[in-house]
Design an enzyme around this catalytic site. Sequence first.
Site, mmCIF file in Angstrom:
data_model
loop_
_atom_site.group_PDB
_atom_site.id
_atom_site.type_symbol
_atom_site.label_atom_id
_atom_site.label_comp_id
_atom_site.label_asym_id
_atom_site.label_seq_id
_atom_site.Cartn_x
_atom_site.Cartn_y
_atom_site.Cartn_z
ATOM 1 N N ASN A 1 -0.345 -3.037 8.863
ATOM 2 C CA ASN A 1 -1.511 -2.508 8.148
ATOM 3 C C ASN A 1 -2.592 -3.582 8.074
ATOM 4 O O ASN A 1 -2.408 -4.689 8.572
ATOM 5 C CB ASN A 1 -1.106 -1.970 6.768
ATOM 6 C CG ASN A 1 -0.513 -3.052 5.894
ATOM 7 O OD1 ASN A 1 -1.170 -4.037 5.585
ATOM 8 N ND2 ASN A 1 0.751 -2.893 5.515
ATOM 9 N N ASP B 1 5.602 1.737 3.772
ATOM 10 C CA ASP B 1 6.516 2.710 3.175
ATOM 11 C C ASP B 1 7.550 3.189 4.193
ATOM 12 O O ASP B 1 8.627 3.646 3.824
ATOM 13 C CB ASP B 1 5.728 3.922 2.660
ATOM 14 C CG ASP B 1 4.915 3.548 1.420
ATOM 15 O OD1 ASP B 1 5.409 2.745 0.616
ATOM 16 O OD2 ASP B 1 3.786 4.060 1.274
ATOM 17 N N LYS C 1 11.693 -3.803 25.531
ATOM 18 C CA LYS C 1 10.331 -3.253 25.478
ATOM 19 C C LYS C 1 10.336 -1.778 25.924
ATOM 20 O O LYS C 1 10.949 -1.452 26.947
ATOM 21 C CB LYS C 1 9.432 -4.086 26.400
ATOM 22 C CG LYS C 1 7.993 -3.675 26.330
ATOM 23 C CD LYS C 1 7.139 -4.484 27.278
ATOM 24 C CE LYS C 1 5.754 -3.865 27.352
ATOM 25 N NZ LYS C 1 4.974 -4.386 28.457
ATOM 26 N N PHE D 1 -0.425 -3.188 -7.418
ATOM 27 C CA PHE D 1 -1.738 -2.920 -6.839
ATOM 28 C C PHE D 1 -1.685 -1.535 -6.201
ATOM 29 O O PHE D 1 -0.630 -1.115 -5.733
ATOM 30 C CB PHE D 1 -2.071 -3.955 -5.755
ATOM 31 C CG PHE D 1 -2.745 -5.177 -6.307
ATOM 32 C CD1 PHE D 1 -2.015 -6.112 -7.024
ATOM 33 C CD2 PHE D 1 -4.104 -5.378 -6.127
ATOM 34 C CE1 PHE D 1 -2.628 -7.234 -7.548
ATOM 35 C CE2 PHE D 1 -4.732 -6.500 -6.651
ATOM 36 C CZ PHE D 1 -3.992 -7.427 -7.358
ATOM 37 N N LYS E 1 1.444 5.911 -10.745
ATOM 38 C CA LYS E 1 2.200 4.730 -10.261
ATOM 39 C C LYS E 1 2.569 3.798 -11.409
ATOM 40 O O LYS E 1 3.669 3.242 -11.446
ATOM 41 C CB LYS E 1 1.381 3.959 -9.211
ATOM 42 C CG LYS E 1 1.381 4.637 -7.860
ATOM 43 C CD LYS E 1 0.515 3.922 -6.836
ATOM 44 C CE LYS E 1 0.288 4.832 -5.636
ATOM 45 N NZ LYS E 1 -0.627 4.267 -4.652
ATOM 46 N N LYS F 1 6.554 3.390 -11.868
ATOM 47 C CA LYS F 1 7.139 2.086 -11.501
ATOM 48 C C LYS F 1 7.338 1.179 -12.715
ATOM 49 O O LYS F 1 7.664 0.009 -12.566
ATOM 50 C CB LYS F 1 6.274 1.415 -10.429
ATOM 51 C CG LYS F 1 6.146 2.266 -9.164
ATOM 52 C CD LYS F 1 5.610 1.508 -7.967
ATOM 53 C CE LYS F 1 5.427 2.461 -6.776
ATOM 54 N NZ LYS F 1 5.204 1.784 -5.504
HETATM 55 N N1 CTP Z 1 5.117 -1.272 -3.156
HETATM 56 C C1 CTP Z 1 6.372 -1.817 -3.013
HETATM 57 N N2 CTP Z 1 7.208 -1.319 -2.051
HETATM 58 C C2 CTP Z 1 6.834 -0.294 -1.271
HETATM 59 C C3 CTP Z 1 5.554 0.252 -1.402
HETATM 60 C C4 CTP Z 1 4.708 -0.254 -2.369
HETATM 61 O O1 CTP Z 1 6.705 -2.744 -3.729
HETATM 62 N N3 CTP Z 1 7.662 0.145 -0.341
HETATM 63 C C5 CTP Z 1 4.232 -1.792 -4.209
HETATM 64 C C6 CTP Z 1 2.971 -2.421 -3.660
HETATM 65 O O2 CTP Z 1 3.154 -3.818 -3.447
HETATM 66 C C7 CTP Z 1 1.959 -2.140 -4.761
HETATM 67 C C8 CTP Z 1 2.450 -0.860 -5.402
HETATM 68 O O3 CTP Z 1 3.824 -0.730 -5.010
HETATM 69 O O4 CTP Z 1 1.952 -3.127 -5.763
HETATM 70 C C9 CTP Z 1 1.717 0.363 -4.993
HETATM 71 O O5 CTP Z 1 1.672 0.441 -3.585
HETATM 72 P P1 CTP Z 1 0.976 1.665 -2.845
HETATM 73 O O6 CTP Z 1 1.173 1.536 -1.386
HETATM 74 O O7 CTP Z 1 -0.416 1.838 -3.361
HETATM 75 O O8 CTP Z 1 1.789 2.883 -3.446
HETATM 76 P P2 CTP Z 1 3.047 3.645 -2.990
HETATM 77 O O9 CTP Z 1 4.011 3.621 -4.137
HETATM 78 O O10 CTP Z 1 3.562 3.183 -1.678
HETATM 79 O O11 CTP Z 1 2.498 5.127 -2.890
HETATM 80 P P3 CTP Z 1 1.552 5.798 -1.758
HETATM 81 O O12 CTP Z 1 1.728 4.982 -0.514
HETATM 82 O O13 CTP Z 1 2.051 7.174 -1.649
HETATM 83 O O14 CTP Z 1 0.152 5.722 -2.303
#
Ligand code: CTP
Length: 399
Positions: free
Chosen positions: A210, A279, A289, A323, A337, A341
């Site tokens: 990303n 995610d 490869k 975040f 969130k 969380k």
């Molecule tokens: N985070 C995490 N582990 C994951 C995904 C996210 O610890 N697998 C943490 C990120 O570091 C951030 C927070 O969760 O502090 C929110 O991440 P974000 O990507 O905005 O949210 P998600 O819970 O992944 O939800 P979505 O992608 O559906 O918005």
Amino acid sequence: MTFAGKNIVLGVTGSIAAYKAVEIASRLKKAGASIHVIMTREAKEFVTELTFREITGCPVASNMWDKVHAYNVEHIALAKLADLVLVAPATANVIAKLACGIADDMLTATLLATRAPIVVAPAMNTNMYENRITQRNLTELKSRGIQVIEPASGQLACGTSGKGRLPEPHEIIAALEGLICAGMPLAGTRILVTAGGTIEPLDPVRYLGNRSTGRMGYAIAAEAVRRGAAVTLISGPSVLPEPAGVSRTMVETAREMHDAVLAAYNDVDVVIKAAAVADYRPKTAAKNKIKKQDGEITLVLTRNPDILLELGEKKQHQILVGFAAETQNIERYAREKLQKKNLDFLVANDVSEKGAGFGVETNHVKLFSADGSVQEYPLMQKQELAGIILDHIAACLEA
Ligand code: CTP
């Protein structure tokens, strides 16, 4: 703890109290600091360079012209290196020079060039100390943020009695400790920061990643160190250098970050999860490869662990900060969130907005708290935002 690893420049000037500076240097050294002594010419009438060199294990700087052959111009080098500059004893003369910006020797040049906090401990005859000019100079120093350790009263070397004595070394160290701690509201706090994006391998040459560069998390880690915290940074791949004073572990995948974070979790007081964790990962990473072929290719992705969710479930004493990078419905997603969380704070930003997303020096966020409050901040440098987030954490730790 307070002085461990600190570079302290100790300026010694021409006062009979210069002998006390030897003990100050010795105590600071024993407390774990590196002491770099600068003596004025007059100080050397009272104590020798050799004494300080032996006590500190470092060369003593004195004459600006000694090392004209060296690239490292000493007064600038020490000014830059210093975490703190202490002038003890400070004569009326050096105080006057400092007040006016005179830089005619190694010590005064260093004092003018440094951005580190400066502390002066005046020592002189009572009349000199009480003289309006000295008092005016001290007021000027204080107005510039220079800390002045008040002299003690008592019998002076000149035979008179009154204010002007250099406080005892242990008193100076205690005052210094107080000053350092006051500027370090997070002293003794252990903070874990995650930063950057994770990368998920597809095959030996490709990965899913990303746009996160790690800037926000690195800014938080650096600022937390400046405020006295013991900081562990767990970072996805990033070109950013390891911030000074931070203990950094580099990881690549979400699962590696998960393991590193969980291993450190019980030993920290605060976790700030600025990382953009993937995610999903490719269900299988090909050993060789993947060769191109005609037509479409289908990737099957599988879920990665949600690290922060797990931290929230296992939370004991820790403060958790998440975040959220969103492109729509910020408020609703942020509150969801925060609750799901089990977070104390959530910093949410709209990454579709200019100047508020990945790879830029600025951010524009709303900070949601577990108590239901929300604060919006204007577009600002990530370093400044790091300070605001840490202010919230410090207030939460104090509560
Ligand atoms: N985070 C995490 N582990 C994951 C995904 C996210 O610890 N697998 C943490 C990120 O570091 C951030 C927070 O969760 O502090 C929110 O991440 P974000 O990507 O905005 O949210 P998600 O819970 O992944 O939800 P979505 O992608 O559906 O918005």
